[in-house]
Design a protein around this motif. Structure first.
Motif, PDB file in Angstrom:
ATOM      1  N   GLN A   1     -76.198  11.331 -31.195  1.00  0.00           N
ATOM      2  CA  GLN A   1     -77.231  10.556 -31.258  1.00  0.00           C
ATOM      3  C   GLN A   1     -77.014   8.797 -30.503  1.00  0.00           C
ATOM      4  N   GLY A   2     -75.351   8.977 -30.602  1.00  0.00           N
ATOM      5  CA  GLY A   2     -74.969   7.383 -29.997  1.00  0.00           C
ATOM      6  C   GLY A   2     -75.099   6.251 -31.095  1.00  0.00           C
ATOM      7  N   SER A   3     -75.250   6.531 -32.439  1.00  0.00           N
ATOM      8  CA  SER A   3     -75.350   5.456 -33.430  1.00  0.00           C
ATOM      9  C   SER A   3     -75.164   6.223 -34.861  1.00  0.00           C
ATOM     10  N   GLY A   4     -74.630   5.455 -35.639  1.00  0.00           N
ATOM     11  CA  GLY A   4     -74.698   5.976 -36.982  1.00  0.00           C
ATOM     12  C   GLY A   4     -73.343   5.101 -38.063  1.00  0.00           C
ATOM     13  N   ARG A   5     -73.868   4.897 -39.147  1.00  0.00           N
ATOM     14  CA  ARG A   5     -72.735   4.485 -39.965  1.00  0.00           C
ATOM     15  C   ARG A   5     -72.160   5.534 -41.042  1.00  0.00           C
ATOM     16  N   VAL A   6     -71.090   5.374 -41.224  1.00  0.00           N
ATOM     17  CA  VAL A   6     -70.346   6.017 -42.527  1.00  0.00           C
ATOM     18  C   VAL A   6     -69.781   5.049 -43.352  1.00  0.00           C
ATOM     19  N   ILE A   7     -70.067   4.782 -44.590  1.00  0.00           N
ATOM     20  CA  ILE A   7     -69.941   3.846 -45.597  1.00  0.00           C
ATOM     21  C   ILE A   7     -69.238   4.432 -46.914  1.00  0.00           C
ATOM     22  N   ASN A   8     -67.983   4.472 -46.947  1.00  0.00           N
ATOM     23  CA  ASN A   8     -67.201   4.985 -48.064  1.00  0.00           C
ATOM     24  C   ASN A   8     -67.138   3.950 -49.251  1.00  0.00           C
ATOM     25  N   VAL A   9     -67.674   4.133 -50.334  1.00  0.00           N
ATOM     26  CA  VAL A   9     -67.628   3.152 -51.218  1.00  0.00           C
ATOM     27  C   VAL A   9     -66.428   3.346 -52.149  1.00  0.00           C
ATOM     28  N   VAL A  10     -65.433   2.682 -52.046  1.00  0.00           N
ATOM     29  CA  VAL A  10     -64.041   2.404 -52.523  1.00  0.00           C
ATOM     30  C   VAL A  10     -63.913   1.288 -53.817  1.00  0.00           C
ATOM     31  N   SER A  11     -62.859   0.979 -54.069  1.00  0.00           N
ATOM     32  CA  SER A  11     -62.483   0.199 -55.116  1.00  0.00           C
ATOM     33  C   SER A  11     -61.059  -0.557 -54.717  1.00  0.00           C
ATOM     34  N   ARG A  12     -60.803  -1.787 -55.608  1.00  0.00           N
ATOM     35  CA  ARG A  12     -59.836  -2.426 -55.604  1.00  0.00           C
ATOM     36  C   ARG A  12     -58.575  -1.480 -56.147  1.00  0.00           C
ATOM     37  N   ALA A  13     -59.048  -0.577 -56.949  1.00  0.00           N
ATOM     38  CA  ALA A  13     -57.792   0.293 -57.434  1.00  0.00           C
ATOM     39  C   ALA A  13     -57.305   1.005 -56.361  1.00  0.00           C
ATOM     40  N   GLY A  14     -58.165   1.090 -55.240  1.00  0.00           N
ATOM     41  CA  GLY A  14     -57.396   1.921 -54.086  1.00  0.00           C
ATOM     42  C   GLY A  14     -56.548   0.847 -53.150  1.00  0.00           C
ATOM     43  N   GLN A  15     -56.878  -0.660 -53.303  1.00  0.00           N
ATOM     44  CA  GLN A  15     -56.331  -1.408 -52.535  1.00  0.00           C
ATOM     45  C   GLN A  15     -55.163  -1.798 -53.220  1.00  0.00           C
ATOM     46  N   TYR A  16     -54.889  -1.952 -54.573  1.00  0.00           N
ATOM     47  CA  TYR A  16     -53.699  -2.425 -55.180  1.00  0.00           C
ATOM     48  C   TYR A  16     -53.269  -1.277 -56.225  1.00  0.00           C
ATOM     49  N   ARG A  17     -53.753  -1.301 -57.461  1.00  0.00           N
ATOM     50  CA  ARG A  17     -53.329  -0.048 -58.180  1.00  0.00           C
ATOM     51  C   ARG A  17     -54.271   0.012 -59.407  1.00  0.00           C
ATOM     52  N   TRP A  18     -54.132   1.000 -60.173  1.00  0.00           N
ATOM     53  CA  TRP A  18     -54.820   0.914 -61.448  1.00  0.00           C
ATOM     54  C   TRP A  18     -54.043   1.864 -62.479  1.00  0.00           C
ATOM     55  N   PRO A  19     -52.858   1.481 -63.102  1.00  0.00           N
ATOM     56  CA  PRO A  19     -52.194   2.160 -63.763  1.00  0.00           C
ATOM     57  C   PRO A  19     -53.049   3.149 -65.118  1.00  0.00           C
ATOM     58  N   TYR A  20     -52.482   4.086 -65.119  1.00  0.00           N
ATOM     59  CA  TYR A  20     -53.307   5.050 -66.034  1.00  0.00           C
ATOM     60  C   TYR A  20     -54.426   5.764 -65.503  1.00  0.00           C
ATOM     61  N   ALA A  21     -54.856   5.393 -64.585  1.00  0.00           N
ATOM     62  CA  ALA A  21     -55.836   6.137 -63.935  1.00  0.00           C
ATOM     63  C   ALA A  21     -55.687   6.493 -62.319  1.00  0.00           C
ATOM     64  N   SER A  22     -54.312   6.974 -62.286  1.00  0.00           N
ATOM     65  CA  SER A  22     -53.568   7.098 -61.047  1.00  0.00           C
ATOM     66  C   SER A  22     -54.531   7.978 -60.057  1.00  0.00           C
ATOM     67  N   ALA A  23     -55.266   9.192 -60.528  1.00  0.00           N
ATOM     68  CA  ALA A  23     -55.888  10.001 -59.852  1.00  0.00           C
ATOM     69  C   ALA A  23     -57.034   9.280 -58.940  1.00  0.00           C
ATOM     70  N   TYR A  24     -57.532   8.350 -59.800  1.00  0.00           N
ATOM     71  CA  TYR A  24     -58.912   7.608 -59.332  1.00  0.00           C
ATOM     72  C   TYR A  24     -58.091   6.787 -58.306  1.00  0.00           C
ATOM     73  N   SER A  25     -57.088   5.864 -58.519  1.00  0.00           N
ATOM     74  CA  SER A  25     -56.593   4.861 -57.635  1.00  0.00           C
ATOM     75  C   SER A  25     -56.170   5.631 -56.454  1.00  0.00           C
ATOM     76  N   VAL A  26     -55.434   6.774 -56.393  1.00  0.00           N
ATOM     77  CA  VAL A  26     -54.928   7.228 -55.196  1.00  0.00           C
ATOM     78  C   VAL A  26     -56.093   7.911 -54.390  1.00  0.00           C
ATOM     79  N   SER A  27     -56.928   8.413 -55.023  1.00  0.00           N
ATOM     80  CA  SER A  27     -58.315   9.000 -54.361  1.00  0.00           C
ATOM     81  C   SER A  27     -59.038   7.713 -53.390  1.00  0.00           C
ATOM     82  N   LYS A  28     -58.893   6.672 -53.952  1.00  0.00           N
ATOM     83  CA  LYS A  28     -59.635   5.628 -53.237  1.00  0.00           C
ATOM     84  C   LYS A  28     -58.673   5.140 -52.434  1.00  0.00           C
ATOM     85  N   ALA A  29     -57.518   4.867 -52.558  1.00  0.00           N
ATOM     86  CA  ALA A  29     -56.525   4.563 -51.420  1.00  0.00           C
ATOM     87  C   ALA A  29     -56.550   5.488 -50.390  1.00  0.00           C
ATOM     88  N   ALA A  30     -56.718   6.717 -50.596  1.00  0.00           N
ATOM     89  CA  ALA A  30     -56.879   7.624 -49.543  1.00  0.00           C
ATOM     90  C   ALA A  30     -57.990   7.614 -48.612  1.00  0.00           C
TER      91      ALA A  30
END
Length: 276
Positions: free
Chosen positions: A145-174
């Motif tokens: 259709q030539g238009s659209g938006r994909v918005i992925n809700v992420v977290s600073r845990a993916g931009q930096y780190r979140w020790p002890y919640a590595s699965a969440y942090s790494v998934s958001k970084a990815a």
């Protein structure tokens, strides 16, 4: 992004306002608030999640206010359910203009080497593969259709780190990286991709930490105390501000930053002019 009548699942004719939004994790917390806000601005909203009662209640609120909404129970880790949800939303609304990949799980809490490996990888299935599944099934229609938006809700845990919640942090970084790569592939198509960080909110997963309080898991307690300290020192973002920021992104306020990491604060500071 046309405006035309469409049939609801009950068969009645509804006038659809632009845009047509598919939002995952719309039954609770930030996702619920966003679904209601976006619908109040005239969008048609289709929400998914695992809690059917909560999804139905969100849809009832939207319809009770004169908005257009529907839902389907769909586990992000279930690719067949994802495909069915996309098909249902597309048939209902005639297409999808905005995909908001909001649904997520915190995952196991504790040092990387101590948590259950299946629980760790399940977090990837939900947070990363779930977003990939919805995107891969929606984006071709947007390109057509030539238009659209994909918005992925992420977290600073993916931009930096979140020790002890590595699965969440790494998934958001990815997911942040996926957004950048997707935007590169979509260049010139009229479709954009944004990694949107709403900030630390007193809602959803964070609120659950507060409601649960201290447990016999010392790592959960560390995260609880970190959240409490962040709240006490003004590190939280107001939920209403984050909801308004997400609504602005669905309307195109960050289209010129396709592929980038965008925050509520940058929108609120006027660094990204709101689309009107």
């Amino acid at each position: 992004m046309r405006k035309e009548p469409v049939s609801s699942t009950a068969g009645e004719q509804l006038r659809r306002s632009s845009p047509r939004v598919l939002l995952t994790g719309g039954g609770h917390g930030f996702g619920k608030a966003c679904a209601e806000q976006v619908a109040s601005s005239g969008a048609s909203v289709f929400i998914t999640g695992r809690d059917g009662q909560a999804l139905a209640e969100t849809v009832d609120v939207i319809r009770g206010s004169g908005g257009t909404a529907d839902f389907m129970v769909a586990d992000l880790a279930d690719s067949s359910a994802v495909a069915e949800a996309v098909d249902k939303a597309t048939r209902l609304f005639g297409g999808i203009d905005v995909l908001v990949n909001n649904g997520a799980t915190t995952g196991p809490i504790g040092p990387l080497w101590s948590v259950d490996d299946q629980a760790w990888w399940h977090t990837m299935e939900v947070n990363l593969r779930g977003a990939w599944s919805f995107t891969s099934k929606v984006v071709s229609g947007m390109v057509d259709q030539g238009s659209g938006r994909v918005i992925n809700v992420v977290s600073r845990a993916g931009q930096y780190r979140w020790p002890y919640a590595s699965a969440y942090s790494v998934s958001k970084a990815a997911l942040i990286s996926l957004t950048a790569n997707l935007a590169g592939e979509l260049r010139g198509t009229g479709v954009t991709a944004i990694a949107f960080d709403p900030g630390i909110l007193d809602a959803g997963m964070t609120k659950a930490h507060f409601q649960r309080g201290h447990t016999d898991n010392p790592w959960e307690n560390r995260i609880h105390d970190w959240f409490r300290a962040a709240q006490d020192t003004g590190g939280f973002t107001e939920v209403d501000a984050a909801v308004r920021a997400l609504e602005a992104v669905t309307s195109g306020a960050a289209d010129h930053l396709s592929g980038k990491y965008v925050t509520t604060e940058s929108l609120g500071a006027g660094l990204i002019p709101a689309a009107r």
